[in-house]
Design an enzyme around this catalytic site. Structure first.
Site, PDB file in Angstrom:
ATOM      1  N   TYR A 117      -2.175  -0.620  10.891  1.00 20.38           N
ATOM      2  CA  TYR A 117      -2.144  -1.066   9.494  1.00 20.38           C
ATOM      3  C   TYR A 117      -0.861  -0.625   8.810  1.00 20.38           C
ATOM      4  CZ  TYR A 117      -3.508  -1.475   4.574  1.00 20.38           C
ATOM      5  OH  TYR A 117      -3.545  -1.789   3.243  1.00 20.38           O
TER       6      TYR A 117
ATOM      7  N   SER B 281       0.860  -1.170   0.000  1.00 19.72           N
ATOM      8  CA  SER B 281       0.000   0.000   0.000  1.00 19.72           C
ATOM      9  C   SER B 281       0.896   1.220   0.000  1.00 19.72           C
ATOM     10  CB  SER B 281      -0.867   0.005   1.271  1.00 19.72           C
ATOM     11  OG  SER B 281      -1.513   1.250   1.466  1.00 19.72           O
TER      12      SER B 281
END
Length: 283
Positions: free
Chosen positions: A155, A142
């Site tokens: 995260y 990501s």
């Protein structure tokens, strides 16, 4: 099923929807024997429908990345049936929204278990076979694996860990013939956000002193997903590039926006540019 295959074999995790589903279809269209795995094969209807519509065949199997026995069984099964494993695409992951005071340490451990240790479980089990094949190890991370983002501490920590691990592994893997890459999407129009499983209004109400910042962050992020999100198929094009390029880059962003956003961090020696951007998200 045949005990050997002349086609190259790729195993992909998290293929029930989104990027994983699109990558599975794209790799099969590119001529790869594609083993599309998911934690719950009862959720494979969308995957089967997409494969049928594309006119491709997928080998759909169960694999839970946090269960080492499941990982071992899946890899062993691929080798038993095809005699080879040429590439792995680590795509399975789980989102999480929270912050230090309001998260438990157990919450953070759960996020790390799926997003970091799950990647390691499969990569380690598959690596001897990738080494034998001179293959590819690809992980969908990501932009949050490069730039820390508000209320995504756990995260982003997991994605940072994956990127650091893979960046460190890449030269070692290359010495034995395995190419390692990470693919960095920005906002993607998938079920990922919904799969976090949060009632956002309740989260904001329960956020205490962080409620104004969380409300601002949620509004900004929803707008980003509505206005600037890529489709899973667009992201899958970059995944396919990592899978098929003669000399794949280590780090591949999936859009101009992602390249600009991660570029801010990679050129930001003192951290002021990144914090100048992300502080505005919670103002």
């Amino acid at each position: 099923m045949s005990s050997a295959s002349s086609s190259k074999v790729v195993l992909i995790t998290g293929t029930s929807s989104g990027i994983g589903l699109a990558a599975a279809v794209a790799s099969a269209q590119a001529g790869w024997r594609t083993v599309a795995t998911l934690r719950d094969t009862g959720r494979a209807d969308a995957l089967r429908k997409a494969a049928a519509e594309a006119g491709v065949e997928l080998d759909i199997r169960q694999l839970d990345v946090v269960d080492e026995a499941s990982v071992t069984a899946a890899v062993d099964g691929v080798i038993a049936d095809y005699g080879r494993l040429d590439a792995v695409i680590n795509n399975a992951g789980a989102g999480h929204l929270g912050t230090l005071e309001n998260d438990s340490v157990a919450d953070v451990r759960d996020v790390m278990e799926v997003n970091f240790f799950g990647v390691l479980n499969l990569s380690k089990a598959a690596f001897p076979h990738l080494r034998s094949a001179g293959g590819r190890l690809i992980t969908v991370t990501s932009v949050g694996g490069v730039v820390g983002q508000p209320f995504n501490e756990a995260y982003c920590a997991a994605k940072f860990a994956v990127e650091g691990y893979m960046e460190s592994l890449a030269p070692v893997a290359a010495s034995v013939g395995v190419a390692v890459s990470v693919v960095e999407p920005g906002a993607v129009a998938t079920e990922f956000v919904n799969n976090i499983g949060l009632d956002l209004e309740a989260e904001i109400a329960d956020a205490g002193p962080y409620a104004p910042a969380l409300d601002a962050y949620v509004n900004r992020t929803v707008a980003q997903f509505l206005n600037a999100a890529q489709t899973p198929a667009q992201v899958a094009e970059t995944v396919l590039e990592a899978l098929t390029a003669d000399r794949p880059a280590f780090r591949l962003q999936t859009s101009d926006w992602a390249r600009g956003f991660t570029g801010t961090k990679l050129a930001d020696l003192d951290g002021s540019a990144v914090l100048g951007v992300t502080s505005g998200w919670v103002a």
